[in-house]
Write a protein that holds these residues in place. Sequence first.
Motif, PDB file in Angstrom:
ATOM      1  N   GLN A  81       0.827  -1.208   0.000  1.00  0.00           N
ATOM      2  CA  GLN A  81       0.000   0.000   0.000  1.00  0.00           C
ATOM      3  C   GLN A  81       0.863   1.259   0.000  1.00  0.00           C
ATOM      4  O   GLN A  81       0.561   2.229  -0.714  1.00  0.00           O
ATOM      5  CB  GLN A  81      -0.934  -0.009   1.202  1.00  0.00           C
ATOM      6  CG  GLN A  81      -2.033  -1.050   1.132  1.00  0.00           C
ATOM      7  CD  GLN A  81      -2.847  -1.132   2.410  1.00  0.00           C
ATOM      8  OE1 GLN A  81      -2.599  -0.414   3.375  1.00  0.00           O
ATOM      9  NE2 GLN A  81      -3.827  -2.037   2.427  1.00  0.00           N
ATOM     10  N   THR A  84       2.441   1.658  -3.423  1.00  0.00           N
ATOM     11  CA  THR A  84       1.419   2.099  -4.366  1.00  0.00           C
ATOM     12  C   THR A  84       1.139   3.581  -4.191  1.00  0.00           C
ATOM     13  O   THR A  84       1.064   4.337  -5.176  1.00  0.00           O
ATOM     14  CB  THR A  84       0.124   1.296  -4.160  1.00  0.00           C
ATOM     15  OG1 THR A  84       0.389  -0.102  -4.376  1.00  0.00           O
ATOM     16  CG2 THR A  84      -0.963   1.748  -5.126  1.00  0.00           C
ATOM     17  N   GLN A  88       1.598   6.637  -6.910  1.00  0.00           N
ATOM     18  CA  GLN A  88       0.407   7.416  -7.233  1.00  0.00           C
ATOM     19  C   GLN A  88       0.644   8.902  -6.973  1.00  0.00           C
ATOM     20  O   GLN A  88       0.162   9.754  -7.738  1.00  0.00           O
ATOM     21  CB  GLN A  88      -0.782   6.926  -6.415  1.00  0.00           C
ATOM     22  CG  GLN A  88      -1.334   5.580  -6.862  1.00  0.00           C
ATOM     23  CD  GLN A  88      -2.416   5.060  -5.946  1.00  0.00           C
ATOM     24  OE1 GLN A  88      -2.503   5.447  -4.772  1.00  0.00           O
ATOM     25  NE2 GLN A  88      -3.248   4.169  -6.450  1.00  0.00           N
ATOM     26  N   LEU A 134       7.034  -3.514  -5.021  1.00  0.00           N
ATOM     27  CA  LEU A 134       5.899  -4.089  -5.744  1.00  0.00           C
ATOM     28  C   LEU A 134       6.341  -5.296  -6.573  1.00  0.00           C
ATOM     29  O   LEU A 134       5.644  -6.321  -6.629  1.00  0.00           O
ATOM     30  CB  LEU A 134       5.247  -3.036  -6.636  1.00  0.00           C
ATOM     31  CG  LEU A 134       4.496  -1.915  -5.903  1.00  0.00           C
ATOM     32  CD1 LEU A 134       3.996  -0.873  -6.904  1.00  0.00           C
ATOM     33  CD2 LEU A 134       3.336  -2.466  -5.087  1.00  0.00           C
ATOM     34  N   ASN A 245       3.340  -1.471 -14.902  1.00  0.00           N
ATOM     35  CA  ASN A 245       2.083  -2.084 -14.486  1.00  0.00           C
ATOM     36  C   ASN A 245       2.388  -3.397 -13.781  1.00  0.00           C
ATOM     37  O   ASN A 245       3.159  -4.214 -14.287  1.00  0.00           O
ATOM     38  CB  ASN A 245       1.193  -2.334 -15.716  1.00  0.00           C
ATOM     39  CG  ASN A 245      -0.134  -2.974 -15.367  1.00  0.00           C
ATOM     40  OD1 ASN A 245      -0.199  -4.162 -15.085  1.00  0.00           O
ATOM     41  ND2 ASN A 245      -1.192  -2.207 -15.398  1.00  0.00           N
ATOM     42  N   GLU A 252      -6.224  -5.061  -7.458  1.00  0.00           N
ATOM     43  CA  GLU A 252      -6.207  -3.600  -7.589  1.00  0.00           C
ATOM     44  C   GLU A 252      -5.435  -3.214  -8.854  1.00  0.00           C
ATOM     45  O   GLU A 252      -4.376  -3.784  -9.147  1.00  0.00           O
ATOM     46  CB  GLU A 252      -5.551  -2.959  -6.370  1.00  0.00           C
ATOM     47  CG  GLU A 252      -5.486  -1.435  -6.437  1.00  0.00           C
ATOM     48  CD  GLU A 252      -4.907  -0.802  -5.188  1.00  0.00           C
ATOM     49  OE1 GLU A 252      -4.457   0.364  -5.260  1.00  0.00           O
ATOM     50  OE2 GLU A 252      -4.897  -1.473  -4.132  1.00  0.00           O
ATOM     51  N   ARG A 254      -2.932  -1.290 -10.891  1.00  0.00           N
ATOM     52  CA  ARG A 254      -1.724  -0.525 -10.594  1.00  0.00           C
ATOM     53  C   ARG A 254      -0.953  -0.279 -11.891  1.00  0.00           C
ATOM     54  O   ARG A 254      -0.256  -1.161 -12.375  1.00  0.00           O
ATOM     55  CB  ARG A 254      -0.829  -1.263  -9.596  1.00  0.00           C
ATOM     56  CG  ARG A 254      -1.405  -1.385  -8.201  1.00  0.00           C
ATOM     57  CD  ARG A 254      -0.434  -2.090  -7.263  1.00  0.00           C
ATOM     58  NE  ARG A 254      -0.918  -2.131  -5.895  1.00  0.00           N
ATOM     59  CZ  ARG A 254      -1.716  -3.088  -5.408  1.00  0.00           C
ATOM     60  NH1 ARG A 254      -2.087  -4.105  -6.197  1.00  0.00           N
ATOM     61  NH2 ARG A 254      -2.133  -3.044  -4.156  1.00  0.00           N
TER      62      ARG A 254
END
Length: 270
Positions: A81, A84, A88, A134, A245, A252, A254
């Motif tokens: 999280q 991410t 973002q 990630l 990606n 979710e 991403r």
Amino acid sequence: IKRRFLFNTTHQNPGTIMLLQLLLLQLLSLRAASFTPLQGRSSILGPNQEAVVGIRPSKLQKSSLVLASSLTQPAVNEVVQKATYTLQRYDKLQIEYINKNPIGMGGGTSALHFLRTELTPQDREEMRNAIAMLVSEAHRQRAANSSEGRVMLGICAENVDEALIGLKTWIPSLALPRGMLHGMDIDGVPISPEELGSVYVKYNTGGCMTFTQMRATGMGFDALWRPGDAVLEMYDGDFRGIYFNVELNDKEFRQFGVLPTDLFLEEEEW
């Protein structure tokens, strides 16, 4: 390129040690993967990346690629999280910059200017760490289930050489599988970089050809796209950089970018 896996198993329980060992074997198998070039294809990475292109992928993220394996699932979720959110946030800053300075098709020129002028070395390090975390979780999920943990890159480049810099630094830095680069020839006749001009490269760790598509090529299994293969196409847009990606089992969406093509070059190189 030598890899160091920085984790301490002294105080880990046997189950955790086994998980770490399995992840290590997975990363080593990804690193060792290579394919013999076939007609109409070229290898994305040679046996020695430095000798091939004279560039050195960043060594800063190697510990991040195995860190998640020593965490509990709630801790992994928190790390995912946070990573991410980090990416973002940079996407949002880039969009705000484009809206204030709309230059190029879709703001593509503005996006490149943002990457070149608005990011500090600390910003780049945060991006690298977030991407590495990630991808680390994607590797863990793919080791448990080959249908999960897919990573895709979309490289928008001024020319072929620039696209190859992205491939030859992102892939080894993130321990992604390497495969074949399609699209640089017509019926076996190479296309010159000058003729190609600006290019877009799609890279995929999951393989990306159906049997129907494979049969249509007339090449049989030689046409099968393996994990780590990529396809190069001509590109007439103004964006320059990499779309990242990652598909995790929480479903979710991403996708981030554009991110700097040279993000995983050592700092003295850029």
